[in-house]
Enzyme design. Structure first.
Site, mmCIF file in Angstrom:
data_model
loop_
_atom_site.group_PDB
_atom_site.id
_atom_site.type_symbol
_atom_site.label_atom_id
_atom_site.label_comp_id
_atom_site.label_asym_id
_atom_site.label_seq_id
_atom_site.Cartn_x
_atom_site.Cartn_y
_atom_site.Cartn_z
ATOM 1 C CB THR A 133 7.361 -4.328 -7.862
ATOM 2 O OG1 THR A 133 7.796 -4.011 -6.537
ATOM 3 C CG2 THR A 133 7.091 -5.802 -7.989
ATOM 4 C CE1 TYR A 134 10.193 0.022 -4.590
ATOM 5 C CE2 TYR A 134 12.437 0.761 -4.933
ATOM 6 C CZ TYR A 134 11.416 0.384 -4.079
ATOM 7 O OH TYR A 134 11.628 0.383 -2.727
ATOM 8 C CB ALA A 135 8.766 2.375 -12.405
ATOM 9 C CG PHE A 136 4.440 -1.360 -13.095
ATOM 10 C CD1 PHE A 136 3.597 -2.171 -12.350
ATOM 11 C CD2 PHE A 136 4.153 -0.002 -13.164
ATOM 12 C CE1 PHE A 136 2.494 -1.641 -11.693
ATOM 13 C CE2 PHE A 136 3.044 0.544 -12.514
ATOM 14 C CZ PHE A 136 2.211 -0.287 -11.775
ATOM 15 C CE LYS A 192 13.217 3.350 -1.751
ATOM 16 N NZ LYS A 192 14.281 2.477 -2.163
#
Length: 338
Positions: A60-63, A338
């Site tokens: 899901t980091y930066a979608f 995080k």
């Protein structure tokens, strides 16, 4: 570069892990400080040149675009797959840690990264809604299928980690080999229970936010950086203890001046002095990689470590998710954090 073993997995990783939360398409409504594909490639190329072989990201980091940019960079740089240790995560997605979700999300992660296996697959949080037996069996299935080499865990309570490890051991399933905990000079709550449990199960420590979202990099609390100005998650994690924590920051600045190095290098050196295998460092520019690598040469004395730690006071827990219906702890509801 110096290297460490990722717990009982036997995987060799650089003692600096390159964090992927800095990479990805910037969002005007969320993370506005991430960097694009070309800058991502420059940072990764420089990190690899300096001996960093460990890269951490999440579905899901930066979608999802963090994984995409990392995969694209590695392909364009022509990096042999076996020369890099890739880690990603699962939880902040539909179905959390159910068998169906794990099997679906690993395929999406592998596709975005452009690889047919992960070196390390990490559960991003503890899932109260799925039996731990279902989660651990599903994760073990990924290892047996060759999609994942090793398993890791992230924020949770120590008893939850202990229970999951015991269930895996009792059933002959793969156990966790690393813990991505919230750990730095401003937040040391995991020294009480989490870190001892990790060592009991021969798990490596790969802490996130080793520089407390930049607070340990400067003598002032606030800065005019885009992240400092726009990142509400960072403020939720740290602002409540600001008054006491400024005492620690002042000592980091003092020790850094004594060594003639930036404060960030002292903050990182403290982790290795504490036995941490690989703190996760976010780098938005290649020179940030150089700063992190230089920290490996900073040796803190026992007296300096004690001096840095002395002002610490107990903090409210930041990271683990409470049971449904309980008040969420600071910084736990953000699927890109995080």
């Amino acid at each position: 570069m110096q290297y460490a073993t990722l717990g009982h997995s036997g995987i060799k990783v650089s003692k600096i892990c390159l964090g992927g939360m800095s990479f990805g398409k910037a969002s005007p409504d969320f993370h506005q400080w991430t960097i694009g594909p070309e800058d991502t490639k420059k940072v990764i190329a420089h990190a690899l040149d300096r001996g960093v072989n460990f890269i951490d990201t999440a579905n899901t980091y930066a979608f999802g675009t963090s994984e995409e940019y990392i995969g694209r960079a590695l392909r364009e740089l022509g990096v042999p797959r076996e020369q890099v240790v890739l880690a990603s995560k699962v939880f902040f997605n539909e179905g959390r840690l159910s068998r169906e979700a794990i099997n679906r999300e690993i395929d999406g992660t592998l596709k975005r990264l452009g690889t047919d296996y992960l070196d390390l697959y990490i559960i991003h949080r503890f899932d109260y809604g799925t039996p731990i037996e279902e989660t651990m069996e599903a994760l073990d299935g990924l290892v047996r299928a060759g999609k994942v080499r090793a398993l890791g865990a992230s924020e949770m309570y120590a008893y939850q980690l202990h229970n999951m490890q015991v269930v895996a051991e009792q059933n002959g399933w793969t156990t966790f080999t690393s813990m991505q905990c919230h750990y730095n000079l401003l937040y040391r709550e995991d020294e009480r229970e989490m870190i001892p449990v990790c060592r009991q199960f021969d798990m490596a420590l790969t802490p996130y936010s080793p520089m407390a979202s930049g607070h340990l990099c400067r003598p002032t609390w606030d800065s005019d950086s885009k992240r400092s100005v726009t990142d509400a998650t960072m403020r939720n994690k740290y602002d409540a203890a600001r008054e006491n924590d400024m005492q620690v920051i002042a000592r980091v600045a003092e020790v850094a001046e004594k060594h003639g190095v930036p404060m960030a290098q002292v903050a990182l050196a403290w982790h290795w002095a504490r036995g941490v295998e690989a703190p996760i460092v976010g780098c938005s520019r290649p020179e940030r990689v150089d700063d992190a690598v230089a920290a490996l040469d900073v040796e803190l004395s026992a007296d300096e470590i004690a001096y840095l730690e002395e002002p610490y006071a107990a903090h409210e827990l930041v990271g683990p998710i409470g049971r449904p219906g309980e008040k969420a702890l600071a910084g736990t509801t953000d699927p890109n954090k995080k």
